[in-house]
Design an enzyme around this catalytic site. Sequence first.
Site, PDB file in Angstrom:
ATOM      1  N   LYS A   1       0.850  -1.195   0.000  1.00 24.51           N
ATOM      2  CA  LYS A   1       0.000   0.000   0.000  1.00 24.51           C
ATOM      3  C   LYS A   1       0.882   1.241   0.000  1.00 24.51           C
ATOM      4  O   LYS A   1       1.054   1.911   1.025  1.00 24.51           O
ATOM      5  CB  LYS A   1      -0.922  -0.054   1.227  1.00 24.51           C
ATOM      6  CG  LYS A   1      -2.202   0.726   1.052  1.00 24.51           C
ATOM      7  CD  LYS A   1      -3.210   0.337   2.104  1.00 24.51           C
ATOM      8  CE  LYS A   1      -4.303   1.375   2.209  1.00 24.51           C
ATOM      9  NZ  LYS A   1      -5.076   1.590   0.998  1.00 24.51           N
TER      10      LYS A   1
HETATM   11  N1  PMP Z   1      -6.888  -2.392  -3.285  1.00 19.02           N
HETATM   12  C1  PMP Z   1      -6.475  -1.135  -3.084  1.00 19.02           C
HETATM   13  C2  PMP Z   1      -5.771  -0.438  -4.191  1.00 19.02           C
HETATM   14  C3  PMP Z   1      -6.717  -0.488  -1.869  1.00 19.02           C
HETATM   15  O1  PMP Z   1      -6.320   0.770  -1.678  1.00 19.02           O
HETATM   16  C4  PMP Z   1      -7.418  -1.167  -0.848  1.00 19.02           C
HETATM   17  C5  PMP Z   1      -7.698  -0.478   0.467  1.00 19.02           C
HETATM   18  N2  PMP Z   1      -6.671  -0.667   1.382  1.00 19.02           N
HETATM   19  C6  PMP Z   1      -7.832  -2.486  -1.089  1.00 19.02           C
HETATM   20  C7  PMP Z   1      -7.544  -3.071  -2.320  1.00 19.02           C
HETATM   21  C8  PMP Z   1      -8.535  -3.281  -0.038  1.00 19.02           C
HETATM   22  O2  PMP Z   1      -7.634  -3.585   0.993  1.00 19.02           O
HETATM   23  P1  PMP Z   1      -8.139  -3.835   2.468  1.00 19.02           P
HETATM   24  O3  PMP Z   1      -9.186  -4.855   2.378  1.00 19.02           O
HETATM   25  O4  PMP Z   1      -6.930  -4.324   3.175  1.00 19.02           O
HETATM   26  O5  PMP Z   1      -8.672  -2.548   2.971  1.00 19.02           O
END
Ligand code: PMP
Length: 305
Positions: free
Chosen positions: A158
């Site tokens: 991220k």
């Molecule tokens: N893909 C992206 C590009 C994101 O920014 C997020 C949000 N964090 C997710 C998927 C989903 O991740 P998570 O379930 O860990 O929030």
Amino acid sequence: MIEKADWIWHDGELCPWRDASPDPFTHTLHYGFGAFEGLRSYRLRDGGLGIFRLREHIARLFESARALGLELPYRARELEDACGKVIRQNALEEAYVRPLVYVGDPNIIFAYWLNEVHVTIAAFRWQGYSDRGRQEGAPAKIAPYPRAKAHADLYKIKACGHYLLSNLAFGDAARDGYKQAIFLDEDEMVCEATGENIFVVRDRVLQTPSLGRGVLAGITRATVMTLARDLGYEVIETDIPVDALRSAEEVFTAGTASEIMPIPSVDGAPIGDGVAGPVTRELQRAYEQVVRGNAAASPRWVTPL
Ligand code: PMP
């Protein structure tokens, strides 16, 4: 608009949010070289408060930082505690928590390793989408920005810089009246949405792109995979050509902020009946139970505050 809380946690201390302003020459502000997380706290069925999958989110923050070559001057446990402190100090209940790792001044050149690593944790009140919003879902547009396959591994983390394309794709979709955008890679295989992973349902089988296809290792993605298997569905990680998306029975996204959100149409063409399908709704209910401490997996995944 977010409702700013009074306090943030900055480099080890709680301080007033209004006093927190980085120098205009902050490295990350210019180059997007940093990493962040997004977590949620929920009111639990027993009346308490809990953060959902706190350990996993902080572990991913460390992984993202490590992949960028940034060493965090804290232990995971300290940052986990800090998330709880920000919620409590601001008397928040249902909240979104945003830890950010960034690189400061004084070096403006690309030698990020010469600059200090900072960690800040902010939070704001966030109760999620209304029931209606979660039923209607987010009509999506295919993003006009293919993801480079050669960079697929980078998208597992991220990193701040990824969100240049998420912002552009979201803006492009919004201008055309859509609420979401879906990234494909150069082979026209589905990657993910702007800030969510994606699932396709067909014949009681859930499909989601594998991590090698340029997708974030989403924590909600992992949660949904477990919940779906527990409910008796087969779940496979596989390549999903864009046409398979269009001909699916159901499509939904999975992410911390919007949880499980139906995609009723892509580029204006309805998916299935064009409303939240039965599998999506069943998973929404299962997710609601687990985040609120009401399911078998809850003790593993919910950190009480
Ligand atoms: N893909 C992206 C590009 C994101 O920014 C997020 C949000 N964090 C997710 C998927 C989903 O991740 P998570 O379930 O860990 O929030």
